[in-house]
Write a protein that holds these residues in place. Structure first.
Motif, PDB file in Angstrom:
ATOM      1  N   GLU A  96      11.933   9.123  95.478  1.00  0.00           N
ATOM      2  CA  GLU A  96      11.258   8.411  94.382  1.00  0.00           C
ATOM      3  C   GLU A  96      10.455   9.401  93.535  1.00  0.00           C
ATOM      4  OE1 GLU A  96       8.793   5.248  95.824  1.00  0.00           O
ATOM      5  OE2 GLU A  96       8.009   4.792  93.841  1.00  0.00           O
ATOM      6  N   GLY A  97      10.576   9.271  92.229  1.00  0.00           N
ATOM      7  CA  GLY A  97       9.787  10.122  91.326  1.00  0.00           C
ATOM      8  C   GLY A  97      10.385  11.496  91.080  1.00  0.00           C
ATOM      9  N   ALA A  98      11.435  11.857  91.821  1.00  0.00           N
ATOM     10  CA  ALA A  98      12.009  13.205  91.661  1.00  0.00           C
ATOM     11  C   ALA A  98      12.588  13.379  90.255  1.00  0.00           C
ATOM     12  CB  ALA A  98      13.068  13.464  92.721  1.00  0.00           C
ATOM     13  N   ASP A  99      13.229  12.324  89.746  1.00  0.00           N
ATOM     14  CA  ASP A  99      13.810  12.430  88.403  1.00  0.00           C
ATOM     15  C   ASP A  99      12.723  12.609  87.348  1.00  0.00           C
ATOM     16  OD1 ASP A  99      16.259  12.209  89.468  1.00  0.00           O
ATOM     17  OD2 ASP A  99      16.543  10.070  89.000  1.00  0.00           O
ATOM     18  N   ALA A 100      11.649  11.835  87.487  1.00  0.00           N
ATOM     19  CA  ALA A 100      10.543  11.949  86.530  1.00  0.00           C
ATOM     20  C   ALA A 100       9.974  13.364  86.563  1.00  0.00           C
ATOM     21  CB  ALA A 100       9.450  10.934  86.873  1.00  0.00           C
ATOM     22  N   LEU A 101       9.889  13.917  87.758  1.00  0.00           N
ATOM     23  CA  LEU A 101       9.356  15.268  87.897  1.00  0.00           C
ATOM     24  C   LEU A 101      10.279  16.279  87.210  1.00  0.00           C
ATOM     25  CD1 LEU A 101       7.194  17.089  89.093  1.00  0.00           C
ATOM     26  CD2 LEU A 101       8.512  17.183  91.207  1.00  0.00           C
ATOM     27  N   LEU A 102      11.580  16.111  87.434  1.00  0.00           N
ATOM     28  CA  LEU A 102      12.535  17.033  86.804  1.00  0.00           C
ATOM     29  C   LEU A 102      12.472  16.938  85.281  1.00  0.00           C
ATOM     30  CD1 LEU A 102      15.680  16.904  89.103  1.00  0.00           C
ATOM     31  CD2 LEU A 102      14.357  18.919  88.457  1.00  0.00           C
ATOM     32  N   GLU A 103      12.233  15.709  84.797  1.00  0.00           N
ATOM     33  CA  GLU A 103      12.115  15.558  83.342  1.00  0.00           C
ATOM     34  C   GLU A 103      10.928  16.342  82.801  1.00  0.00           C
ATOM     35  OE1 GLU A 103      12.027  11.475  81.903  1.00  0.00           O
ATOM     36  OE2 GLU A 103      13.977  11.202  82.906  1.00  0.00           O
ATOM     37  N   ILE A 104       9.829  16.298  83.540  1.00  0.00           N
ATOM     38  CA  ILE A 104       8.643  17.038  83.099  1.00  0.00           C
ATOM     39  C   ILE A 104       8.918  18.536  83.111  1.00  0.00           C
ATOM     40  CG2 ILE A 104       6.283  17.655  83.753  1.00  0.00           C
ATOM     41  CD1 ILE A 104       5.842  14.763  84.460  1.00  0.00           C
ATOM     42  N   VAL A 105       9.570  18.995  84.189  1.00  0.00           N
ATOM     43  CA  VAL A 105       9.927  20.414  84.258  1.00  0.00           C
ATOM     44  C   VAL A 105      10.787  20.757  83.047  1.00  0.00           C
ATOM     45  CG1 VAL A 105      11.231  22.166  85.528  1.00  0.00           C
ATOM     46  CG2 VAL A 105       9.768  20.557  86.768  1.00  0.00           C
TER      47      VAL A 105
ATOM     48  N   SER B   4      10.923  19.313  80.178  1.00  0.00           N
ATOM     49  CA  SER B   4      10.231  19.315  78.886  1.00  0.00           C
ATOM     50  C   SER B   4       9.430  20.609  78.710  1.00  0.00           C
ATOM     51  CB  SER B   4       9.334  18.088  78.739  1.00  0.00           C
ATOM     52  OG  SER B   4       8.175  18.240  79.518  1.00  0.00           O
ATOM     53  N   HIS B   5       8.870  21.134  79.810  1.00  0.00           N
ATOM     54  CA  HIS B   5       8.180  22.427  79.709  1.00  0.00           C
ATOM     55  C   HIS B   5       9.174  23.532  79.395  1.00  0.00           C
ATOM     56  CE1 HIS B   5       3.974  21.735  80.933  1.00  0.00           C
ATOM     57  NE2 HIS B   5       4.477  20.644  81.489  1.00  0.00           N
ATOM     58  N   LEU B   6      10.315  23.439  80.069  1.00  0.00           N
ATOM     59  CA  LEU B   6      11.370  24.431  79.877  1.00  0.00           C
ATOM     60  C   LEU B   6      11.900  24.376  78.451  1.00  0.00           C
ATOM     61  CD1 LEU B   6      13.451  26.315  81.244  1.00  0.00           C
ATOM     62  CD2 LEU B   6      14.587  24.306  82.136  1.00  0.00           C
ATOM     63  N   GLY B   7      12.071  23.140  77.957  1.00  0.00           N
ATOM     64  CA  GLY B   7      12.683  22.942  76.650  1.00  0.00           C
ATOM     65  C   GLY B   7      11.894  23.555  75.516  1.00  0.00           C
ATOM     66  N   LYS B   8      10.560  23.619  75.688  1.00  0.00           N
ATOM     67  CA  LYS B   8       9.710  24.187  74.647  1.00  0.00           C
ATOM     68  C   LYS B   8      10.082  25.633  74.353  1.00  0.00           C
ATOM     69  CE  LYS B   8       5.651  21.638  76.065  1.00  0.00           C
ATOM     70  NZ  LYS B   8       4.541  21.842  76.985  1.00  0.00           N
ATOM     71  N   GLU B   9      10.684  26.271  75.336  1.00  0.00           N
ATOM     72  CA  GLU B   9      10.917  27.704  75.194  1.00  0.00           C
ATOM     73  C   GLU B   9      12.361  28.042  74.866  1.00  0.00           C
ATOM     74  OE1 GLU B   9       9.182  30.155  77.874  1.00  0.00           O
ATOM     75  OE2 GLU B   9       7.486  28.862  78.266  1.00  0.00           O
ATOM     76  N   LEU B  10      13.183  27.005  74.654  1.00  0.00           N
ATOM     77  CA  LEU B  10      14.608  27.293  74.508  1.00  0.00           C
ATOM     78  C   LEU B  10      15.036  27.448  73.053  1.00  0.00           C
ATOM     79  CD1 LEU B  10      16.055  24.850  77.175  1.00  0.00           C
ATOM     80  CD2 LEU B  10      15.788  27.323  77.363  1.00  0.00           C
ATOM     81  N   VAL B  11      15.981  28.333  72.837  1.00  0.00           N
ATOM     82  CA  VAL B  11      16.587  28.483  71.515  1.00  0.00           C
ATOM     83  C   VAL B  11      18.103  28.518  71.709  1.00  0.00           C
ATOM     84  CG1 VAL B  11      14.707  29.742  70.426  1.00  0.00           C
ATOM     85  CG2 VAL B  11      16.456  31.004  71.683  1.00  0.00           C
ATOM     86  N   GLU B  12      18.806  28.265  70.629  1.00  0.00           N
ATOM     87  CA  GLU B  12      20.260  28.438  70.706  1.00  0.00           C
ATOM     88  C   GLU B  12      20.617  29.793  70.121  1.00  0.00           C
ATOM     89  OE1 GLU B  12      22.828  25.337  69.394  1.00  0.00           O
ATOM     90  OE2 GLU B  12      21.878  23.865  70.719  1.00  0.00           O
ATOM     91  N   ALA B  13      21.606  30.422  70.722  1.00  0.00           N
ATOM     92  CA  ALA B  13      22.003  31.747  70.232  1.00  0.00           C
ATOM     93  C   ALA B  13      23.475  31.973  70.513  1.00  0.00           C
ATOM     94  CB  ALA B  13      21.162  32.827  70.912  1.00  0.00           C
ATOM     95  N   GLU B  14      24.018  32.940  69.795  1.00  0.00           N
ATOM     96  CA  GLU B  14      25.397  33.341  70.022  1.00  0.00           C
ATOM     97  C   GLU B  14      25.368  34.767  70.550  1.00  0.00           C
ATOM     98  OE1 GLU B  14      28.634  31.350  67.148  1.00  0.00           O
ATOM     99  OE2 GLU B  14      28.037  33.380  66.586  1.00  0.00           O
TER     100      GLU B  14
END
Ligand SMILES: Nc1nc2c(ncn2[C@@H]2O[C@H](COP(=O)(O)OP(=O)(O)OP(=O)(O)O)[C@@H](O)[C@H]2O)c(=O)[nH]1
Ligand SMILES: [Mg+2]
Length: 454
Positions: free
Chosen positions: A375-384, A386-396
């Protein structure tokens, strides 16, 4: 989910009697809980607890820690319960320990010795063994005389393992030489670890911290599906374990499980476990796991915050500091620039809806989880994520197909959206951390084109 569980192998060797005191400023309730924790520690060290006593005092007795009358009472209790070990919840001076042993004629240890003993039993890797031995030697140095007296009388019990057993004849100088040589070896291991960290530089790193027994390893196993030892004994985990995890959105990150913290963690241990705790300093995100099912949850959260601060400040991390900045969605944490998510675990044990709500109100930004049920593992992964997503860019990324090492690096650290061969080049379209782009740009064989949107 695979997991290994500790099973008690033989009947307990030691029959321990516990002693605590309440000083005027402490609450008796708290001290009762402290003794209960000492009992858990004693059991984790393989002892059976046969009795306990808690004495209210205005101050600590310099000679025998508790009063003379109390010592006599303890002597009677020991006799009645057939105890062969006395454990004090507070640290004794070498002289106090000697004096008490003279009167009781029984092995006497304090909280630090007990914790060191558990650590020495649990240490598996060379690194953990060295760290524990350094801590034990540092603890033993001012107490050598008493240790030798100990060993003259009996051997093999709690608190007599480690340096004492194998180096009965060493004097202080030899102990210091040994510490120096162990520290050199640790330094080598540390440099190796540094190399490994450099190699994984760029990958988002999430580190799990928390009080011992909070469920850190269980959570790692739940999320990463790997067999890290989880057990209801204290300090099951002494070494950091790192697993590579793919988030639901397909982004890779590293998840690290660390050693548990405890109230009054012996200073020698904090110092010698610095290498392990580097994982805390260098994390991009900390998951602070707390056992929400116990009464002392809040207190444990504070202890962990205090130890974190200690580790970060004393290790000279630039990330630490008094004016800890708290971002939204982050727990009150001393680890200033390391965002921290509070994970209130074991909620499967909280049936009362009122209690769950009270937790949500008190910690609006925390995630409620049960590592046991998922229980709650998915919510936790979503938070992780969202933190991760702040730092992502697309590149070739353009690279020659012969560059196997670089291609492996790309595949390990980025989410590959597409790959195709264009002329003599492989073209990877990826979503990746900004930091990783910078690392890839340093590779000579690589050309990076950032996507226009980034
Ligand atoms: N009911 C319940 N039990 C849990 C949960 N998470 C962990 N446990 C149990 O709690 C105990 C401790 O779990 P661990 O994962 O070993 O705890 P830890 O924080 O890694 O502990 P140390 O490594 O000793 O610091 C084990 O018996 C687990 O099975 C949970 O969500 N619910
Ligand atoms: Mg663990």
């Amino acid at each position: 989910m695979r997991s290994t569980r500790v099973t008690p192998s033989t009947a307990p060797l030691e029959r321990a009697f516990l002693v605590g005191i309440t000083l005027p400023r402490a609450r008796r309730e708290d001290e009762i809980q402290n003794l209960a924790e000492l009992e858990l520690l004693a059991r984790s060290a393989g002892a059976e607890v046969v009795g306990r006593t808690l004495q209210s005092r205005t101050r600590v007795d310099g000679t025998t820690f508790v009063g003379k009358g109390k010592i006599e009472e303890i002597a009677r209790e020991i006799h009645d319960h057939g105890a062969n070990l006395v454990i004090f919840d507070d640290d004794l001076t070498p002289a106090q320990a000697r004096n008490i042993e003279k009167i009781l004629e029984i092995n006497v240890i304090d909280r630090t010795e007990l914790i060191l003993d558990i650590f020495s039993r649990r240490a598996r890797t060379r690194q953990a063994r060295i760290q524990v031995e350094i801590a034990q030697l540092n603890y033993a140095l001012p107490r050598l005389r008493r240790l030798w007296e100990h060993l003259g009388r009996q051997a093999g019990g709690i608190g007599t393992r480690g340096p004492g057993e194998t180096q009965i004849e060493v004097d202080r100088r030899k102990a210091r030489d040994r510490i120096a040589s162990l520290e050199r070896e640790l330094e080598k291991i540390y440099r190796g670890a540094e190399e490994r960290r450099k190699r994984r530089e760029g990958i988002f790193t999430v580190t799990i911290v928390g009080y011992t027994n909070a469920g850190k390893s269980t959570l790692l196993n739940r999320i990463a599906g790997s067999g890290v030892l989880e057990s209801d004994r204290l300090f099951s985990t002494l070494d950091s374990t790192t697993r590579r995890v793919i988030s639901p959105g397909g982004e890779p990150f590293l998840l690290t499980d660390t050693i548990g913290f405890i109230r009054k963690l012996p200073t020698h241990l904090v110092d010698s476990f610095k290498v392990t705790l580097l994982d805390v300093r260098e994390a991009d995100l900390l998951l602070h796991v707390a056992d929400a099912s116990i009464d002392r949850c809040e207190e444990h959260i504070e202890v962990v915050n205090a130890v974190l601060e200690d580790v970060l400040v004393r290790s000279g991390s630039g990330k630490a500091g008094a004016g800890a900045r708290r971002g939204h969605g982050e727990a009150a944490s001393p680890s200033a620039s390391v965002p921290t998510v509070l994970v209130l675990n074991k909620i499967d044990l909280i049936e009362d809806a009122g209690r769950r709500n009270a937790l949500r109100v008190k910690h609006p930004d925390a995630v409620l989880t049960s590592a046991a049920t998922g229980e709650g593992a998915d919510a936790l992964l979503e938070i992780v994520e969202s933190h991760l997503g702040k730092e992502l860019v697309e590149a070739e990324i353009l690279v020659s197909p012969e560059e196997g090492r670089v291609i492996a690096l790309i595949e390990r650290s980025a989410k590959v959206l597409s790959r195709k061969l264009a002329g003599d080049r492989m073209v990877f379209r990826v979503r990746v951390r900004k930091r990783e782009v910078a690392i890839l740009e340093r590779e000579r064989a690589v050309r990076v084109r950032r996507a226009p949107s980034s």
